[in-house]
Every structure is written in C-alpha cells, then in structure tokens.
Design an enzyme around this catalytic site. Structure first.
Site, PDB file in Angstrom:
ATOM      1  N   LYS A   1     108.309  -5.758   1.843  1.00 30.87           N
ATOM      2  CA  LYS A   1     108.534  -4.774   2.908  1.00 30.87           C
ATOM      3  C   LYS A   1     109.688  -3.842   2.523  1.00 30.87           C
ATOM      4  CE  LYS A   1     109.290  -4.922   7.959  1.00 30.87           C
ATOM      5  NZ  LYS A   1     109.450  -5.826   9.108  1.00 30.87           N
TER       6      LYS A   1
ATOM      7  N   MET B   1     111.677   0.538  12.316  1.00 32.36           N
ATOM      8  CA  MET B   1     111.240  -0.872  12.292  1.00 32.36           C
ATOM      9  C   MET B   1     111.361  -1.547  13.656  1.00 32.36           C
ATOM     10  SD  MET B   1     112.025  -2.850   8.756  1.00 32.36           S
ATOM     11  CE  MET B   1     113.780  -3.045   8.949  1.00 32.36           C
TER      12      MET B   1
ATOM     13  N   SER C   1     106.394  -4.815  12.766  1.00 29.48           N
ATOM     14  CA  SER C   1     106.763  -3.769  11.854  1.00 29.48           C
ATOM     15  C   SER C   1     106.413  -4.045  10.395  1.00 29.48           C
ATOM     16  CB  SER C   1     108.261  -3.499  11.969  1.00 29.48           C
ATOM     17  OG  SER C   1     108.996  -4.630  11.543  1.00 29.48           O
ATOM     18  N   SER C   2     105.924  -5.258  10.070  1.00 26.08           N
ATOM     19  CA  SER C   2     105.513  -5.486   8.676  1.00 26.08           C
ATOM     20  C   SER C   2     104.082  -4.980   8.510  1.00 26.08           C
ATOM     21  CB  SER C   2     105.624  -6.975   8.328  1.00 26.08           C
ATOM     22  OG  SER C   2     106.893  -7.469   8.681  1.00 26.08           O
TER      23      SER C   2
ATOM     24  N   GLY D   1     111.233  -9.584  16.409  1.00 23.79           N
ATOM     25  CA  GLY D   1     110.544  -9.547  17.702  1.00 23.79           C
ATOM     26  C   GLY D   1     109.037  -9.632  17.473  1.00 23.79           C
ATOM     27  N   GLY D   2     108.650 -10.438  16.483  1.00 26.30           N
ATOM     28  CA  GLY D   2     107.225 -10.604  16.206  1.00 26.30           C
ATOM     29  C   GLY D   2     106.720  -9.818  15.013  1.00 26.30           C
ATOM     30  N   SER D   3     107.611  -9.196  14.262  1.00 29.32           N
ATOM     31  CA  SER D   3     107.194  -8.253  13.212  1.00 29.32           C
ATOM     32  C   SER D   3     106.453  -8.854  12.023  1.00 29.32           C
ATOM     33  CB  SER D   3     108.398  -7.464  12.702  1.00 29.32           C
ATOM     34  OG  SER D   3     108.761  -6.495  13.647  1.00 29.32           O
TER      35      SER D   3
END
Ligand SMILES: *[C@@H]1O[C@H](CO)[C@@H](O)[C@H](O)[C@H]1NC(C)=O
Length: 540
Positions: free
Chosen positions: A145, A195, A221-222, A243-245
């Site tokens: 990333k 992000m 965001s990934s 936060g879940g990325s």
C-alpha cells in the site's frame, strides 16, 4: 455644539467605510491566496500524474521486452499465476521455480490488471540481489500500500500538497524486514484521498475499480491491494487498518485480510495523514486465502530483525503449536451488534459459517456483545475527529477534494449555526448517517474531556474482554460489516454499516475477514423485509 454631531456621524461613516474596505481587502487577499494555492496544487498534481503515467508506459514497454527476451510463454505465465500462494512459496523455497520468472509473470499480470482496474500507483523495479532469497518468503512478489514508505518515493494519498513533503531517505521498517525475509515488494497500490475513507478515489490517481462489478467500489482504504489481489495480480499484499481499511476491501472484493493488534508488527516509518492516538493504527497482510496471511505473520513475527529494528514490538514468535492444533474450539457468534442490522446476505454468511464449524466439532455459542450502551459509530467518529477534523482540513486546504472524502467531510465543514440547522434537518428527514457525522465530529472541548473519553472506551473494552473470558471463548465470528460493496461513487454516507469493523479498532483486537459466500438472488429478494432497505441499495 450643533455641528459636533455631524462631525461624529461622518467620522463613524468614514470608520465604517475604512473597516469595510479592510475586511473587503482581507477577504479579497484571502481569496487570492486560496486561488494561488489551488493553482499551485493543480500544477503539482498534473506533474505527478504525468510522471506516474510516463513511468507506467515505460514499465509496460520494459515488461513486454523482458517477456520476449526471457521467453516467458503464456502457458508458463498462467501456470505460475495459477498456483496458490502456499504452493508458489513452497516451490520457490524448494528452488524448483526461478524467482526471476515468478516476478516477471506477476509483473506482467499486475500490469494487465492495472490497465483494467487502475489499482497501481507505480511499478517498482526490484533488484533480486537486494532480497534474501534464502529467507522464508524465498522471493515471493508482494504488493504494498502507498503508506508503506519506500526510499525516494512519494506517499501522497491523493493530496497534491504532500508532493512537497521531504521524500523518505530510507525504507520503512516493514519494507526492510520484508526484503530480509525474501519478500519482493514489486508494486505500490492506490488509496482513497487522505486514506480516511472506505471508498477508492483520489484526484491524483483516479478511482480503483472493483475486480468483478464495474459500478461498485472495491472499498478502501487498502483499495488497490484488494482489487489487485482479487484479480490475480499479486499473491500477497500489505494493507493498513484504522477503521476497517484491510477488512472492508477484502470483504467487498472476496479475498482474506488480517489486522493484527496494533503494535504487534513494527510500523516505523510508515506514513499517514491521521496522527491521533485514541484509535490505534495497525497494518497487516491481505491475500487470496487465510493460509497466505498466516505464512506472512509467521515469517514476520519470527524475524530476528523485527525486534532488532524496532525495540517497541514484543519479542513474541508465531506459535506454530496453536496454529496447527486441531482441538475443538469454543466460538462465540453474533448476527447483530446492537448498532446496525446487517443485510440478509451478511447474516447468511455468518449462519453458514457457524453450521460448517459446528459440523466439524466446534462448540458454537450465540454471544451478545456487551456494547449495548455504546453508540459505536459516534464514539469512533468522535475519536478520529477529536481535533474537529482539523488535520484533514489542513491536508485538503486548497486541494481538489474527492467524493471519497467529501461525503463525510461536507458534514463536518459546516460552520456552527448551519451545522445545528442541518442536524435538525437530517433528523427530520431520517438521514441518520449524516446526522451522526454532524453530532460526532465536533472537536473535543479540552484535554480533560479527551481523558474521560479515553477512560470510557477503556472501561468498555475491559467489560468486553471480561465477558469473553467468562464465556471461555477462543474466538468470535460476526458479519465482516453490515453491507456488501456500495456504488463506486455513492450518493449518501453509509457509516452505520461499519460498526462491525471499527469495534475491533477501538478496542484494539486482532481481527480478520474471510470470504465465505456471494450475494445471491434470494438475498436480494430478502431485502424486502430488511428494515433499513431505504438506507442501502442492494443488487446481486
Ligand atoms: C505456544 O502455545 C502453547 C499453548 O498455549 C504453549 O504451551 C507454548 O509454550 C507456546 N509456545 C511458544 C514457543 O510460545
């Protein structure tokens, strides 16, 4: 004196005129400054775009040339690409596959995938001589990333202003350790602007597309990692998750992703926009299957270099005994987190998993997560925007703002009286997502309130772990999140469905998401009984 009044009123008029002119000049100069800044940022953005585009074109020519020169046939390439990550790795370790040919096959595939999905920022030109091919990762190509800093490379997150930050003078600890383990970082993948979003667009690189559903978002965001891996362009990738990325794009694209406890893995030198500490940041592996994630965790946690480079990480190896043991487990599960009711397909995924695990002899325990008194999304949003989102505002100042951040940010950027009115309006119209944003994104008024806030989260976490221990659970299963892939460019916020993810960031637990099933026609039909149907658009 009769004339005195006239003099006074005319001087008032003069003073008012001077003040008005001053204010006018000030705001005009502010406007001019803002205009100059946005022009400057536009120029930076165009320069970056041109540089990345040219580098990709050159890379494309280079790869075609290499494929010809090294005589990599289509059948050899597809044979390499068809191997599972585990199989690929064991052949590399056994030296029955040449790492240079494996790299070439994946480079060529990633180039093709990127042309369709726009998931790569730049292709690196790895030198296998710099990689420890005798290490446990034995020359495995790995995508990374954009936040994993690489010497001399930008980490902009779609923010033009970040192109003026000093370039990293060395690789982040992750990349250093990776090479020492035999991993070959070969592409850098795209993220949404800042992000701090679970969508996939930024104004520099554009939007990452979903690998199988054209008009859906691959998540973020990934974003680039999930899309590239799902399309077979990388056997293993590294993402980050605050936060879940990692877990959200993994779930939306149908791959596996794991977020370890924050601090378990070294993240020295990684870059990000957010610097708050109330929700700890974490990073981890993403891959086509769970075995690939375990392989990565094992290599990394057992690396001596890991605690040498970063004395902050616990010198705790990967426990193979626990990983391979097959004793029956006691697994808690829940379908509803008292926050947001997941769509029928997400509930079905949990139920099917529960049945499958029960049939293999595990004890499945319906579990009620003790978070009833917590407004989870509000608490999470308050934590990450405890500065009133000032850091995001700064980063975006004068820049073109992507729809990926606009949805939430638009709510935040409303000044006070407008905010109050808008909040009432959202309540009236039932727009609970925007209302939540407005309610939670006010800056913490002082340090004391931040401490109390932190204490509250800590005590909730203790209650949660206490209940977990009392019920003697080995693990917990729940929906990855409340909804499957939303539109590429959604029209309204959908923060509610993220509660299943952010709980484990707020409490800093290790958590992963695993592909189980896909949305079927009957799941879509079941949406007619789904109480929040108006808030979500579901299609097969
Ligand atoms: C691995 O876990 C098992 C079971 O908890 C424990 O007995 C063993 O000591 C652990 N091994 C290491 C190397 O930590």
């Amino acid at each position: 004196m009769p004339g005195g009044e006239t003099v006074t009123s005319s001087s008032v008029v003069t003073a008012a005129a001077v003040a008005a002119t001053a204010v006018g000049l000030l705001s005009a100069s502010r406007l001019v400054r803002r205009w100059r800044r946005s022009r400057h940022l536009s120029a930076l953005r165009s320069r970056l775009q041109a540089a990345y585009r040219e580098a990709k074109t050159r890379f494309g020519e280079h790869i075609n040339e290499e494929v010809r020169r090294q005589q990599l046939t289509d059948s050899e390439k597809s044979e390499i690409l068809s191997l599972s990550t585990g199989e690929l790795l064991s052949r590399l370790r056994a030296k029955s596959l040449d790492p240079a040919r494996v790299l070439l096959a994946y480079q060529a595939r990633a180039y093709e995938v990127d042309r369709d999905l726009n998931c790569v920022i730049e292709f690196l030109q790895p030198d296998l001589a710099e990689v420890n091919l005798d290490g446990p990762l034995a020359g495995l190509p790995i995508s990374i990333k954009e936040s994993m800093a690489v010497k001399g490379k930008y980490s902009c997150f779609g923010l033009a202003a970040f192109a003026e930050k000093p370039l990293p003078t060395e690789d982040c600890s992750t990349v250093k350790i990776l090479r020492a383990l035999g991993g070959v970082p070969f592409v850098r993948t795209s993220v949404p602007q800042t992000m701090m979003s679970v969508l996939s667009h930024n104004p520099i690189e554009g939007a990452v597309k979903h690998p199988t559903a054209e008009n859906r978002s691959p998540g973020g965001s990934s974003s680039g990692e999930a899309a590239l891996i799902a399309a077979g362009g990388s056997p293993l990738g590294l993402g980050s998750d605050i936060g879940g990325s990692i877990r959200l794009p993994a779930a939306w694209c149908g791959i596996a992703g794991f977020k370890p406890t924050s601090g378990r893995l070294s993240r020295q030198g990684q870059r990000s926009v957010s610097v708050q500490k109330l929700v700890p940041a974490s990073w981890g592996p993403m891959g086509p299957d769970v075995a690939s994630l375990a392989t990565f965790m094992k290599a990394f946690c057992n690396s001596e270099l890991h605690d040498q480079i970063d004395p902050g990480v616990p010198p705790l190896g990967f426990n193979e005994t626990i990983y391979v043991e097959s004793r029956p487990l006691r697994i808690g599960f829940y379908l509803y987190d008292h926050q947001f009711q997941a769509v029928p397909s997400a509930e079905r995924a949990v139920k099917e998993t529960v049945d499958r695990l029960a049939s293999r002899g595990h004890t499945m325990v319906p579990w009620d997560p003790p978070i009833r008194r917590l407004n989870l999304m509000e608490t999470y949003l308050r934590a990450v925007t405890c500065d009133g989102a000032g850091i995001l505002d700064d980063a975006l100042n004068g820049d073109r703002v992507s729809y990926a951040v606009k949805l939430g940010l638009h709510a935040i950027q409303v000044p006070w009286p407008g905010r109050w009115v808008r909040q009432r309006w959202c309540r009236l119209t039932g727009d609970s997502e925007t209302e939540e944003w407005l309610r939670s994104s006010v800056p913490m008024p002082n340090v004391l309130s931040m401490w109390y806030f932190n204490q509250e989260v800590t005590s909730l976490r203790e209650e949660f772990t206490h209940r977990w221990r009392e019920d003697k659970l080995d693990a917990i299963i729940c929906p990855a999140l409340g909804c499957p892939a939303v539109d590429l460019e959604p029209k309204s916020p959908f923060n509610g469905c993220l509660s299943y993810l952010v709980l484990y960031n707020l409490f800093n637990f290790p958590a992963g998401s695993v592909p189980v099933t896909r949305v079927t026609a009957s799941d879509v039909a079941a949406m007619s009984n789904y109480p929040l149907a108006g808030r979500l658009v579901m299609r097969q």
